[in-house]
Structure formats: C-alpha cells, structure tokens
Scaffold this active site. Structure first.
Site, PDB file in Angstrom:
ATOM      1  N   CYS A 381     -40.099  50.715 -29.291  1.00 34.19           N
ATOM      2  CA  CYS A 381     -41.542  50.884 -29.192  1.00 34.19           C
ATOM      3  C   CYS A 381     -42.208  50.579 -30.540  1.00 34.19           C
ATOM      4  O   CYS A 381     -42.339  49.409 -30.899  1.00 34.19           O
ATOM      5  CB  CYS A 381     -41.879  52.267 -28.650  1.00 34.19           C
ATOM      6  SG  CYS A 381     -43.517  52.291 -27.908  1.00 34.19           S
ATOM      7  N   LEU A 382     -42.549  51.587 -31.337  1.00 24.76           N
ATOM      8  CA  LEU A 382     -43.146  51.301 -32.636  1.00 24.76           C
ATOM      9  C   LEU A 382     -42.205  50.404 -33.463  1.00 24.76           C
ATOM     10  O   LEU A 382     -42.656  49.518 -34.196  1.00 24.76           O
ATOM     11  CB  LEU A 382     -43.416  52.606 -33.397  1.00 24.76           C
ATOM     12  CG  LEU A 382     -43.965  52.431 -34.811  1.00 24.76           C
ATOM     13  CD1 LEU A 382     -45.334  51.774 -34.800  1.00 24.76           C
ATOM     14  CD2 LEU A 382     -44.034  53.774 -35.524  1.00 24.76           C
ATOM     15  N   HIS A 507     -39.170  52.484 -24.251  1.00 23.23           N
ATOM     16  CA  HIS A 507     -38.229  53.424 -24.870  1.00 23.23           C
ATOM     17  C   HIS A 507     -36.893  53.331 -24.147  1.00 23.23           C
ATOM     18  O   HIS A 507     -36.641  54.064 -23.187  1.00 23.23           O
ATOM     19  CB  HIS A 507     -38.779  54.845 -24.793  1.00 23.23           C
ATOM     20  CG  HIS A 507     -39.915  55.079 -25.725  1.00 23.23           C
ATOM     21  ND1 HIS A 507     -39.728  55.524 -27.014  1.00 23.23           N
ATOM     22  CD2 HIS A 507     -41.245  54.901 -25.573  1.00 23.23           C
ATOM     23  CE1 HIS A 507     -40.906  55.632 -27.621  1.00 23.23           C
ATOM     24  NE2 HIS A 507     -41.843  55.252 -26.764  1.00 23.23           N
ATOM     25  N   GLU A 509     -34.156  54.359 -24.939  1.00 22.89           N
ATOM     26  CA  GLU A 509     -33.316  55.552 -25.083  1.00 22.89           C
ATOM     27  C   GLU A 509     -33.375  56.508 -23.888  1.00 22.89           C
ATOM     28  O   GLU A 509     -32.418  57.232 -23.628  1.00 22.89           O
ATOM     29  CB  GLU A 509     -33.686  56.312 -26.363  1.00 22.89           C
ATOM     30  CG  GLU A 509     -35.067  56.984 -26.409  1.00 22.89           C
ATOM     31  CD  GLU A 509     -36.190  56.082 -26.914  1.00 22.89           C
ATOM     32  OE1 GLU A 509     -36.033  54.850 -26.858  1.00 22.89           O
ATOM     33  OE2 GLU A 509     -37.228  56.622 -27.362  1.00 22.89           O
TER      34      GLU A 509
HETATM   35  N1  GLN Z   1     -48.101  53.784 -31.723  1.00 23.33           N
HETATM   36  C1  GLN Z   1     -47.611  52.706 -30.939  1.00 23.33           C
HETATM   37  C2  GLN Z   1     -48.451  52.450 -29.700  1.00 23.33           C
HETATM   38  O1  GLN Z   1     -49.181  53.310 -29.247  1.00 23.33           O
HETATM   39  C3  GLN Z   1     -46.162  52.907 -30.561  1.00 23.33           C
HETATM   40  C4  GLN Z   1     -45.967  54.050 -29.596  1.00 23.33           C
HETATM   41  C5  GLN Z   1     -44.539  54.536 -29.523  1.00 23.33           C
HETATM   42  O2  GLN Z   1     -43.720  54.208 -30.380  1.00 23.33           O
HETATM   43  N2  GLN Z   1     -44.239  55.324 -28.496  1.00 23.33           N
HETATM   44  O3  GLN Z   1     -48.389  51.391 -29.145  1.00 23.33           O
END
Ligand code: GLN
Length: 554
Positions: A381-382, A507, A509
């Site tokens: 994700c991030l 995600h 995971e």
């Molecule tokens: N902050 C980022 C977004 O909202 C990533 C979110 C996350 O890692 N769950 O897209």
C-alpha cells in the site's frame, strides 16, 4: 441451532484472550464442526479505522471492506476462513444504530435504555452473525476485561443470550492471569477470584477458567481456583506463554479443553485431528537459517501495528524454511546521517502501509537503497506509493515528485487522490476498502509468483498511482504488473532489472495463512533467500526440507 462459546477476560488485558478464542476456533474446525468467531468491542468508536495504531494496533480489513479489530486477523489465520463485517460488533455501531432508529421514530412513545434496547441490539447482532455464518458453534470474544464500565451491556447481553438458548447450548470461558510473587515464590489466585466474583455479580458463572501464567501451576493452585470459583477441576486450565502462538491450540487440546467443551455442548462428530496443525508447529519450531528483513515504518515501537505483515512474513519464511528475523526500523532514523549502517546487513526490505508524512523521506530512502543495491523490496500500500515516488525522483529525474497526500502542490503528483475520494470529508469507513479484483499482467515477475490471471485483494487507501505517468514510468523500467480489470487503476508495480522489487496498492498481508503464504510475499522472501544464499552461505548453511508444500487440510 447454533451453540455459543463466550470468552471473557479478567485481571489484566493483553494476556492472549484473542489467541485463546482463535485457538478454540481451531480446535473445533479440526473436528469438522462448522464454526465462526466474532469479537464484541465495547469501545464507542464505530470501528478502529479512525484510531491510531498506537491505541489499537493494526486495523484488519475484511473481504467486504470492514475495518476491524486485529483479533479478526488471528481468527482468520487460525480457522482459515474469510470473515465479514458481522464478525466485529462495537458499542459505537450499536449506539449509533439505536440513536438513528430513535430519530426515525422507531421507538415512538418509549424511553430508550441500555437494558433492554442496547442489550437487545447486541444479542441481535450476535444471532445474526451466527445465522449468516451458518456456524454450529460461534465463539464470541468480549473485548476488554470484566470491570470495564463500557463492557457491562455486552456482559449483560451474553448473560441473557445464554438464558435464552439454554445452559446446554452456551458456555462461558474466562481467561485470567496468575501473578507470581517472587520473594515467596507463589502464584496468586486472588485476582482471579476477584474477577470471577465480579463476573458473578453480573450474573455470569464461568464454566471454564483459563489461567495464563509462565510458571508451573501446581495442582493445589488449580484445586483452589476450582473450589473458590466453583468450576470443575478439569475445567481449570493452565496456559503458559509459548514460543509461537500457533502452538496454543495444541496446548489447549492437550489440556482436555476440546473434549470438555464438546461434552458440555454435546458436540458430536469426529475426534479432533490436529495432526497437520502439529506438523506446522513443528516446522515453525525447527531450527532454520535466519533471514534478516527490515520493516521500515513509523509505528515500529508497537509491533501490533504491523501484526498481519509480521505474520505474513513468518508464513512465507516457513514456506522457504527460514526464520524471519525482523528488524523493526523507524523510518525517521533513515532520515539521519549514518542511515546506511541500519540497512546494510538486511536481506530484504518491507515498507508497509501508513498514513501521513512523518517518516516518508526515510521510507523513500529505503526504497532507493533497495533499488540501487538490488536488495529485494516489498511495498504494501503506502510502500508501493513510496516505491513509485522514489523511482520518479531518481530515475525520471523529477526531483520533487511526491504524493499529494504529503505535498499537495507538488509539480509531479505521481500519486494522487482517487477521483471518487475527492471531496470526501467523513473519515470513518470512507476509503477504498475491501476486496477488488486485480488482473495480473502476463510476463511479469508478479505473474510468475501468482500463477493465476486474476485475484481479489483487500484494499484500504485513498490515493493511487497517477496514470499520467504510466507510460513514462513503464518505458523507464517501472512496470504496472497488476491492474484493475478496466485498466484504470494500477494495483501492482514492479521493477525490471531487479531481482524483486514490487509494490501492491492492496494489503497482501491480510490474505496470508500459516499454510498458504501470500504469493507476492512468498516471492519476496524467496528472492531475499537468494541474497542470504549468496552472501552468508558459510554462516548459514541452508537446510533443505524434503517437504516443499505444506499440508494442512482446512
Ligand atoms: N496513505 C495512503 C493512501 O491513503 C496509503 C494507505 C495505506 O498504506 N493503507 O492511499
């Protein structure tokens, strides 16, 4: 008719009530009993989605997009089933429903009270969860400990529920803690007695007491608890802390808990077969070479903030016969001089999910280090967004490339807010959440790790890869290896000319199970294993396991 096992906690929190509930689930799953597990959380938030990970640990996302308690992750991994939003009931949900019904006029003329309105609503949610899951047995964990003021309506609701379904169809299990007094070398039962007294005051007599203690619990201590708490001697069970949480179902079964519950609830069916689970635990405990993986995040002081990431890495490590030696790295430390020293001994780098700008530059540095030194990298994700920003800055030469989450006015917004997120002001439950399909692009490293063409993966984000940069990035070597079926959203990125540098907008995971690691995470660990093999062969000779696929029937 569903039978219920209610799990409450006493004395102190954080003694493993969630693992106990998940393990009881595993015991009956291994008896072929259709079963599900739910969590009742007495806090007033509607869900943990708006809480800081420091308050609450990880937010676990279900397939249907609910942001839930991290215990649901344990339940899914132990019973190997996908749970839904019905599996996490909070006081916030109960109260906000009741209040909107009241405003609607559903209770015209009536006074709304905790008993019966709140307790009835809790009971309905539990019964609905039982019905929806089709479970013969529903394990219901009540969050918090007995004595918490906000927990009272929940305890009253489960008391009433047992009264309604009858004594033969519901059981109360109380998980307590026995403190050890070192000068006198004694284990103390008094806090347990008090906690049971408190429970009884609420009309609940436990049927089973599970005592957490890292010391041996002598027979006379168990007898004492049995006598003073009015619980059968064989229903007083000692649960020590074990090397791996996956061992808990085996300990509980050995202690006779499965048999006792089956007898009390008159559960027929085959005997528990935990043999494949026991094999899994043997594999976990077997000595294995260590693979050093850096987890670069901003909440590393609390490991629970990345619980599913940690477990998913362990699962992938197990598949590759490796012990994952996690290095918890505060991303901000990588913003300081001497940062290279922190990363130079690791075999792989993971940048997990997160929000807000703190530590972002450190994460970008970790991605740059991984790319330049050909260290396997996995962005979740991030972590995927960070990988894209780093590539844009250092390969495309767009030095101020950023996500608009961190730099609203950047000239190069390589990550931007999703169009349907623009103007969304409410913070709770409004992200892109839960399962969405992802088409895997053939010919990529990702395609090799997945070996299927389309997958459903769980999301929790507001920002996305900016398609304006897709062509330039792909030409320069950052491939879009997973896309939404309409091609509009980039779901997975990977680097060419790198052994394994991939990021998923979802995600990964959350889908990993002890016997079935997530393909991307498995691919990442497999690639890091090569670094280990090349770098430290003399130090860590690799043990070859004869059994490559893990057998765990579920
Ligand atoms: N902050 C980022 C977004 O909202 C990533 C979110 C996350 O890692 N769950 O897209």
């Amino acid at each position: 008719m569903t039978k219920y096992i209610f799990v409450t906690g006493g004395v102190v929190s954080s003694v493993g009530k969630g693992i106990t509930a998940a393990s009881i689930g595993r015991l009956f799953k291994s008896r072929d009993v259709p079963l599900s597990v739910i969590k009742l959380d007495p806090y007033l938030n509607v869900d943990p989605g708006t809480m800081s990970p420091y308050q609450h640990g990880e937010v676990f996302v279900t397939v249907d997009g609910a942001e839930t308690d991290l215990d649901l992750g344990h339940y899914e991994r132990f019973i190997d089933a996908d749970l839904t939003q019905s599996s996490n009931v909070t006081a916030g949900q109960i109260f906000s429903n009741i209040i909107s019904q009241e405003r609607h006029g559903d209770f015209l003329g009536g006074t709304i009270q905790v008993v019966p309105h709140v307790t009835n609503a809790i009971k309905s949610r539990v019964r609905e969860a039982a019905e929806e899951s089709g479970a013969d047995v529903l394990v219901v964990e009540v969050g918090g400990t007995v004595g918490d003021i906000e927990g009272q309506p929940f305890l009253e609701a489960i008391r009433q529920l047992r009264h309604e379904v009858g004594r033969d169809d519901a059981l109360f299990i109380h998980v307590t803690y026995l403190p050890y007094i070192s000068p006198t070398q004694e284990l103390k039962t008094k806090p347990t007695q008090h906690s049971v007294k408190e429970l009884r005051g609420l009309g609940i007599q436990p049927d089973v007491i599970i005592c957490r203690s890292d010391y041996d619990v002598p027979e006379e201590v168990k007898e004492k608890i049995s006598l003073f708490c009015d619980v059968e001697r064989r229903a007083v069970i000692h649960l020590p802390t074990v090397e791996t949480i996956y061992e808990v179902p085996l300990l509980l079964e050995d202690s006779g808990l499965g048999e006792y519950i089956a007898e009390r609830l008159a559960l027929s069916g085959p005997a528990t077969d935990l043999s494949s689970w026991a094999k899994l635990v043997d594999r976990i405990k077997a000595p294995k070479p260590k693979l050093s993986i850096a987890l670069v995040g901003k909440y590393v002081a609390l490991h629970d903030a990345y619980l599913s990431v940690r477990e998913a890495l362990y699962h992938a490590g197990l598949y590759h016969d490796l012990d994952i030696d996690l290095q918890w790295i505060n991303a901000e430390d990588l913003e300081q001089p001497g940062w290279e020293d922190i990363l130079k001994t690791v075999h792989g780098i993971v940048v997990p999910g997160g929000f807000g700008s703190r530590g972002i530059e450190g994460m970008i540095r970790a991605a740059q280090y991984a790319r330049e030194n050909k260290i396997p990298y996995l962005g979740l994700c991030l972590g995927m967004q960070v990988m894209v920003i780093e590539f844009a800055r250092n390969i495309l030469g767009l030095s101020d490339a950023n996500s608009t989450e961190f730099a609203a006015n950047t000239d190069h917004p390589v990550i931007t807010i999703m169009s349907d997120q623009e103007g969304v002001e409410d913070k709770g439950g409004t992200m892109r959440l839960g399962n969405y399909p992802c088409r895997i692009v053939p010919g990529t490293i990702t395609a090799r790790t997945y070996s299927v063409e389309e997958v459903d993966e769980r999301h929790r984000h507001r920002f996305e890869f900016n398609n304006d940069y897709r062509e330039t990035m792909e030409k320069a070597g950052l491939l879009c290896a997973g896309l939404s079926p309409d091609d509009r959203l980039v779901e997975i990125t990977e680097l060419v000319e790198h052994p394994f540098m991939a990021g998923s907008q979802f995600h990964a995971e959350f889908r990993s199970r002890p016997n079935r690691p997530h393909p991307l995470i498995q691919g990442f660990v497999g690639s890091a294993k090569e670094i280990l093999r090349e770098g430290d062969q003399a130090q860590f000779p690799l043990i070859k396991s004869p059994e490559r696929t893990m057998s765990l029937e579920v």
